[in-house]
Enzyme design. Sequence first.
Site, PDB file in Angstrom:
ATOM      1  N   ASN A   9       0.866  -1.185   0.000  1.00 43.26           N
ATOM      2  CA  ASN A   9       0.000   0.000   0.000  1.00 43.26           C
ATOM      3  C   ASN A   9       0.902   1.234   0.000  1.00 43.26           C
ATOM      4  OD1 ASN A   9      -1.841   2.015   0.378  1.00 43.26           O
ATOM      5  ND2 ASN A   9      -2.541   1.348   2.411  1.00 43.26           N
ATOM      6  N   TRP A  10       1.065   1.822  -1.179  1.00 46.61           N
ATOM      7  CA  TRP A  10       1.946   2.992  -1.290  1.00 46.61           C
ATOM      8  C   TRP A  10       1.331   4.226  -0.619  1.00 46.61           C
ATOM      9  CZ3 TRP A  10       3.715   3.033  -7.177  1.00 46.61           C
ATOM     10  CH2 TRP A  10       4.545   1.928  -7.408  1.00 46.61           C
ATOM     11  N   LYS A  11       0.030   4.178  -0.322  1.00 45.11           N
ATOM     12  CA  LYS A  11      -0.683   5.373   0.184  1.00 45.11           C
ATOM     13  C   LYS A  11      -0.429   6.529  -0.792  1.00 45.11           C
ATOM     14  CE  LYS A  11      -0.438   3.379   4.750  1.00 45.11           C
ATOM     15  NZ  LYS A  11      -0.408   3.557   6.188  1.00 45.11           N
ATOM     16  N   HIS A  92      -9.855   1.167   4.910  1.00 45.11           N
ATOM     17  CA  HIS A  92      -8.586   1.427   5.607  1.00 45.11           C
ATOM     18  C   HIS A  92      -8.832   2.411   6.746  1.00 45.11           C
ATOM     19  CE1 HIS A  92      -4.488   2.708   6.392  1.00 45.11           C
ATOM     20  NE2 HIS A  92      -4.086   1.609   5.770  1.00 45.11           N
ATOM     21  N   GLU A  94      -7.244   4.880   7.738  1.00 42.86           N
ATOM     22  CA  GLU A  94      -7.055   6.290   7.369  1.00 42.86           C
ATOM     23  C   GLU A  94      -8.304   6.831   6.689  1.00 42.86           C
ATOM     24  OE1 GLU A  94      -3.342   5.691   5.289  1.00 42.86           O
ATOM     25  OE2 GLU A  94      -2.372   5.274   7.206  1.00 42.86           O
ATOM     26  N   GLU A 161      -5.475  -4.595  10.690  1.00 44.81           N
ATOM     27  CA  GLU A 161      -4.492  -3.543  10.896  1.00 44.81           C
ATOM     28  C   GLU A 161      -4.828  -2.765  12.169  1.00 44.81           C
ATOM     29  OE1 GLU A 161      -2.424  -2.465   6.936  1.00 44.81           O
ATOM     30  OE2 GLU A 161      -4.135  -1.145   7.163  1.00 44.81           O
ATOM     31  N   GLY A 167       2.101   2.892  10.838  1.00 44.82           N
ATOM     32  CA  GLY A 167       3.018   4.017  10.653  1.00 44.82           C
ATOM     33  C   GLY A 167       3.697   4.476  11.932  1.00 44.82           C
ATOM     34  N   SER A 207       3.293  -1.498  10.523  1.00 39.81           N
ATOM     35  CA  SER A 207       4.735  -1.444  10.785  1.00 39.81           C
ATOM     36  C   SER A 207       5.446  -2.764  10.510  1.00 39.81           C
ATOM     37  CB  SER A 207       4.996  -0.963  12.225  1.00 39.81           C
ATOM     38  OG  SER A 207       4.508   0.359  12.403  1.00 39.81           O
ATOM     39  N   GLY A 228       2.763  -0.841   4.457  1.00 46.41           N
ATOM     40  CA  GLY A 228       2.791   0.573   4.074  1.00 46.41           C
ATOM     41  C   GLY A 228       4.211   1.028   3.814  1.00 46.41           C
ATOM     42  N   GLY A 229       4.803   1.706   4.803  1.00 48.83           N
ATOM     43  CA  GLY A 229       6.120   2.328   4.658  1.00 48.83           C
ATOM     44  C   GLY A 229       7.173   1.440   4.006  1.00 48.83           C
TER      45      GLY A 229
HETATM   46  P1  13P Z   1       2.774   0.873   7.801  1.00 43.30           P
HETATM   47  O1  13P Z   1       3.345  -0.423   7.277  1.00 43.30           O
HETATM   48  O2  13P Z   1       3.482   2.081   7.264  1.00 43.30           O
HETATM   49  O3  13P Z   1       2.616   0.865   9.279  1.00 43.30           O
HETATM   50  O4  13P Z   1       1.288   0.989   7.193  1.00 43.30           O
HETATM   51  C1  13P Z   1       0.432  -0.080   7.325  1.00 43.30           C
HETATM   52  C2  13P Z   1      -0.770   0.184   6.518  1.00 43.30           C
HETATM   53  O5  13P Z   1      -1.574   1.043   6.838  1.00 43.30           O
HETATM   54  C3  13P Z   1      -0.958  -0.606   5.288  1.00 43.30           C
HETATM   55  O6  13P Z   1      -2.235  -0.437   4.771  1.00 43.30           O
END
Ligand code: 13P
Length: 245
Positions: A9-11, A92, A94, A161, A167, A207, A228-229
Amino acid sequence: MPDRYVIANWKMNLPPEGIDAYADALNRIEGGNARLVIAPPYPYIERVARRVRDGHGVAAQNCSDHDKGAFTGEVAPAMLREAGARFVILGHSERRAIFGETDGIVARKVTIALATSLTPILCIGENLRTRDAGNASRVLADQIRAAAEGLGSGAVILAYEPIWAIGTGRNASGTMVAETVGHIRDAMGRFWPQAAAKETPILYGGSVTPDNVAELVGHGHIDGFLVGGASLDSGKFAAIHRALA
Ligand code: 13P
């Protein structure tokens, strides 16, 4: 056995190494028993879909809960499919926290995505207050029950999640994830059609890095990761994929 996935997930970010170099690096990955899926921002879906090899998948990060009409700024599931997406991340945390998406909206999106032959990657998770109060399994069960309305007899991928792990660099422990995945499977058994309860892959996200992935895999129960990251670096993402294999 549920299918296995490792999803990037590049966001609202792009990989610093460049999209084409990133896709080419993933194309060189051989073997493994988990499917790789990349979720770029909307404008890059078509480019990623054209560049990655057969077998890898592309996901959108969201979709409209309508199929067309006067919804400025929204994107319909059929348009995402036409661009090359075969999956869509829905619910998600977010989107729930920043854009006010409710369980009802998420359930409608699940329905319309399934009707368009996009596989929903449905996200659920508890916040820290809920976890500390010992209410995580109840809240997760509520989210699973709410999604049942949109599910019908369709197939989804579920991503657990925990909000406090996203994050923050603070991942859930392997023991906690294994235990929570057990509760999630139980809740699916109660609220979802039997086939979906058994066959839905359950991924963990929050994470995940090459450094902590072995511990998460070591406790079993997990069918993959939503990253994510660390997914913005093809080397780290590939290492996470390798750890699952
Ligand atoms: P991180 O891996 O950056 O914590 O993000 C997780 C996430 O929200 C994937 O959808």
